[in-house]
Design a protein around this motif. Structure first.
Motif, PDB file in Angstrom:
ATOM      1  N   SER A   1       0.819  -1.214   0.000  1.00 25.86           N
ATOM      2  CA  SER A   1       0.000   0.000   0.000  1.00 25.86           C
ATOM      3  C   SER A   1       0.852   1.263   0.000  1.00 25.86           C
ATOM      4  N   ASN A   2       2.111   1.148   0.468  1.00 22.53           N
ATOM      5  CA  ASN A   2       2.976   2.326   0.546  1.00 22.53           C
ATOM      6  C   ASN A   2       4.069   2.354  -0.522  1.00 22.53           C
ATOM      7  N   THR A   3       4.062   1.394  -1.412  1.00 24.15           N
ATOM      8  CA  THR A   3       5.097   1.314  -2.432  1.00 24.15           C
ATOM      9  C   THR A   3       4.784   2.264  -3.585  1.00 24.15           C
ATOM     10  N   PRO A   4       5.708   3.186  -3.915  1.00 21.46           N
ATOM     11  CA  PRO A   4       5.463   4.064  -5.056  1.00 21.46           C
ATOM     12  C   PRO A   4       5.616   3.306  -6.369  1.00 21.46           C
ATOM     13  N   PHE A   5       4.787   3.601  -7.316  1.00 20.72           N
ATOM     14  CA  PHE A   5       4.904   2.984  -8.637  1.00 20.72           C
ATOM     15  C   PHE A   5       4.366   3.939  -9.683  1.00 20.72           C
ATOM     16  N   VAL A   6       4.828   3.728 -10.917  1.00 20.79           N
ATOM     17  CA  VAL A   6       4.401   4.547 -12.044  1.00 20.79           C
ATOM     18  C   VAL A   6       4.150   3.634 -13.233  1.00 20.79           C
ATOM     19  N   ASP A   7       3.069   3.892 -13.953  1.00 23.07           N
ATOM     20  CA  ASP A   7       2.775   3.158 -15.180  1.00 23.07           C
ATOM     21  C   ASP A   7       3.381   3.889 -16.367  1.00 23.07           C
ATOM     22  N   LEU A   8       4.184   3.169 -17.159  1.00 25.48           N
ATOM     23  CA  LEU A   8       4.729   3.700 -18.404  1.00 25.48           C
ATOM     24  C   LEU A   8       4.412   2.720 -19.514  1.00 25.48           C
ATOM     25  N   ASP A   9       3.711   3.172 -20.548  1.00 24.89           N
ATOM     26  CA  ASP A   9       3.259   2.288 -21.612  1.00 24.89           C
ATOM     27  C   ASP A   9       2.452   1.149 -20.989  1.00 24.89           C
ATOM     28  N   HIS A  10       2.925  -0.092 -21.195  1.00 26.60           N
ATOM     29  CA  HIS A  10       2.255  -1.243 -20.609  1.00 26.60           C
ATOM     30  C   HIS A  10       3.050  -1.818 -19.438  1.00 26.60           C
ATOM     31  N   GLY A  11       3.979  -1.029 -18.916  1.00 29.97           N
ATOM     32  CA  GLY A  11       4.827  -1.499 -17.829  1.00 29.97           C
ATOM     33  C   GLY A  11       4.534  -0.782 -16.525  1.00 29.97           C
ATOM     34  N   VAL A  12       4.935  -1.412 -15.433  1.00 36.04           N
ATOM     35  CA  VAL A  12       4.810  -0.834 -14.094  1.00 36.04           C
ATOM     36  C   VAL A  12       6.213  -0.731 -13.504  1.00 36.04           C
ATOM     37  N   PHE A  13       6.586   0.487 -13.078  1.00 36.54           N
ATOM     38  CA  PHE A  13       7.899   0.733 -12.494  1.00 36.54           C
ATOM     39  C   PHE A  13       7.750   0.902 -10.999  1.00 36.54           C
ATOM     40  N   ILE A  14       8.429   0.046 -10.248  1.00 34.86           N
ATOM     41  CA  ILE A  14       8.354   0.061  -8.794  1.00 34.86           C
ATOM     42  C   ILE A  14       9.499   0.891  -8.243  1.00 34.86           C
ATOM     43  N   GLY A  15       9.170   1.968  -7.521  1.00 33.45           N
ATOM     44  CA  GLY A  15      10.186   2.844  -6.949  1.00 33.45           C
ATOM     45  C   GLY A  15      10.435   2.565  -5.490  1.00 33.45           C
ATOM     46  N   ILE A  16      11.049   3.532  -4.817  1.00 30.91           N
ATOM     47  CA  ILE A  16      11.402   3.374  -3.412  1.00 30.91           C
ATOM     48  C   ILE A  16      11.173   4.707  -2.693  1.00 30.91           C
ATOM     49  N   SER A  17      10.617   4.649  -1.495  1.00 30.21           N
ATOM     50  CA  SER A  17      10.415   5.852  -0.688  1.00 30.21           C
ATOM     51  C   SER A  17      11.659   6.133   0.144  1.00 30.21           C
TER      52      SER A  17
END
Length: 530
Positions: free
Chosen positions: A26-42
């Motif tokens: 629930s606290n994981t940052p992520f961004v959708d690019l095209d058809h992919g999901v990029f998992i970031g870090i806080s």
């Protein structure tokens, strides 16, 4: 240090599990690019997305090719670690032989602040990193600063610089911005000279990588909450030169890729051409055992990486007539930068130019063999300003005498004379290769004074300069109505901001110091481009 508005002139990535839910919380940052999901870090009050590939990686047959846009992203990507460091040459560190003093003090200071968390070297290094304020959404449309790292075009990496420091400060200031850093190809992999490279249109690949990264941002930064119409380029030394050359490329047409620029300790001086460095290409091909190949470019595209690294290390990275350098190629850089500037072929955008007071000290440490007046004169005529006349040399030495009191580090009396002509050479080098001012931070460092890079310690501190940077990125103007007002530089009132360590660290001074000397050196440089 001055700023001007120019309105009218002149981490390793891999597709992971089939479902993002396996690594998202629930606290994981992520961004959708095209058809992919990029998992970031806080990280504290920021969200970081690290090691994102912004082009097809230059491996296999794409080695020594212009950067190609990525195919659409698909799947899940781990964006929590930096990608690898680009293949490079480790720069020699000048020394005065006094361990524990002089330049060692600066080196220790900078290394403690700007060491890279990764040491992995690989060609699939064309990746960028993005820091955004925590909780940023697509609707926020925040301004962006893009950091281009230093390293003389032969070394360096984006992972050495923590963009979170800048973003955290911007949030505290109530002017949130997004920070982007990127890797670009270096040395033999990014700046291959010679007629073969020019004919194949693969010169200045490192600069072309930067340009492609900016195109990637136009396409994707909105997904991170950024405003693609407000992108400021920022660089130091070779990163700063890169910013300037991006402003000069394409007839000064930015293509809407950036709207502002900040240049620290690096400006568009005269360059060698692809033909003048043919010997570098030939030596590289020979060292890579490709001289007998009918297609030498194809040979080095297929050569093992270690073979190329060994071949690259055999060639001096910085010399007058050889090495890995940005070059005039007739295409990305069509003419000498000084010619383009004179023609006004430059992007019409607001920009800041910044220097330290003693830019030339670190370079002068490479010139310890110049022990006599005659040796200094020969250096001026053959290395610093090839073609300069005896009378012009006499003019230079009259304005830059071998007097420690007048030399650099400036305003330090007779101290810091590391070798007999050190302060004289440092003054000439600083005024010849760098213009504008001024940071006097860390003036008390023995030997080098306020040398190149010292102002980074304030910018990534964060400090006063960080705030001016954030204002400029957010507003297109370094002022926000608080603190010391920094006036715009103009020819009738040339005033610059000065930053120092004293009790009054900020002041405005007239841009008139060493005016005769600088004007002479600049006129001779334009007359005798290297």
């Amino acid at each position: 240090m001055y700023w001007i508005i120019y309105p009218s002139l002149f981490t390793l990535f891999g597709t992971a599990s089939s479902s993002a839910s396996t690594i998202l919380t629930s606290n994981t940052p992520f961004v959708d690019l095209d058809h992919g999901v990029f998992i970031g870090i806080s990280i504290n009050n920021t969200e970081a997305y690290l090691g994102i590939p912004y082009v097809k990686q230059p491996i296999g047959d794409l080695r020594y090719r212009q950067p190609e846009p990525n195919d659409p992203y698909e799947g899940v990507y781990n964006a929590t670690e930096f990608g690898p460091i680009c293949p490079q040459v480790l720069e020699a560190v000048p020394s005065d032989g006094q361990e524990g003093t002089d330049e060692a003090a600066l080196i220790d200071l900078l290394e403690s602040k700007f060491s890279s968390p990764t040491t992995a070297v690989a060609e699939d290094c064309l990746r960028l990193n993005i820091w955004v304020p925590k909780g940023t959404s697509k609707r926020d449309s925040l301004p962006i600063v893009v950091w281009l790292h230093p390293g003389a075009f032969v070394s360096g990496t984006s992972s050495s610089y923590d963009g979170g420091i800048i973003v955290e400060r911007s949030v505290s200031n109530g002017q949130p911005i997004i920070f982007v850093s990127l890797n670009y190809r270096l040395a033999a992999f990014g700046f291959l000279p010679g007629q073969e490279a020019q004919k194949a249109n693969i010169t200045n690949l490192g600069l072309r990588d930067q340009r492609q990264a900016l195109r990637w941002l136009q396409q994707h930064i909105g997904s991170f909450g950024g405003d693609p119409s407000r992108v400021t380029l920022w660089g130091m030394n070779s990163g700063s030169i890169s910013v300037a050359l991006q402003m000069l490329s394409n007839g000064g047409n930015t293509e809407g890729l950036f709207s502002g620029a900040v240049m620290q300790s690096g400006f568009p001086l005269p360059l060698n051409t692809y033909a003048q460095l043919q010997s570098t290409y030939d030596a590289y091909i020979s060292a890579a055992n490709c001289s007998d190949s009918l297609d030498t470019l194809d040979c080095i595209r297929q050569a093992p990486l270690q073979t190329l690294l060994t071949a690259m290390d055999l060639i001096p990275p910085e010399a007058l007539t050889e090495g890995w350098e940005v070059i005039v190629d007739g295409e990305f850089i069509p003419e000498q930068p000084t010619t383009l500037l004179t023609q006004g072929t430059v992007a019409r955008i607001p920009y800041i130019i910044a220097d330290t007071d003693d830019e030339g000290t670190e370079t002068a440490l490479f010139l310890t063999t110049l022990e006599t007046d005659e040796a200094v004169e020969i250096w001026l005529a053959t290395q610093a300003l090839p073609g300069v006349s005896d009378a012009e040399i006499a003019q230079i030495l009259e304005l830059y005498p071998n007097d420690p009191i007048q030399g650099s580090p400036f305003d330090t009396g007779t101290t810091n004379q590391v070798f007999p002509h050190f302060k004289q050479l440092a003054a000439i080098e600083g005024d010849l290769e760098f213009q504008g001012l001024l940071s006097k931070l860390y003036k008390d460092l023995p030997g080098i004074g306020a040398g190149t890079s010292t102002d980074l310690l304030n910018l990534y501190g964060p400090g006063e300069l960080t705030d001016y940077l954030i204002n400029f990125v957010a507003l297109g103007n370094p002022n926000n109505g608080t603190g010391l007002f920094w006036p715009q530089w103009n020819a009738t009132s040339p005033q610059i901001l000065t930053v120092a360590n004293e009790s009054e660290p900020l002041s405005i001074i007239d841009d008139s110091f060493r005016e005769k000397g600088m004007n002479l050196l600049m006129s001779l440089l334009l007359k005798n481009p290297q």
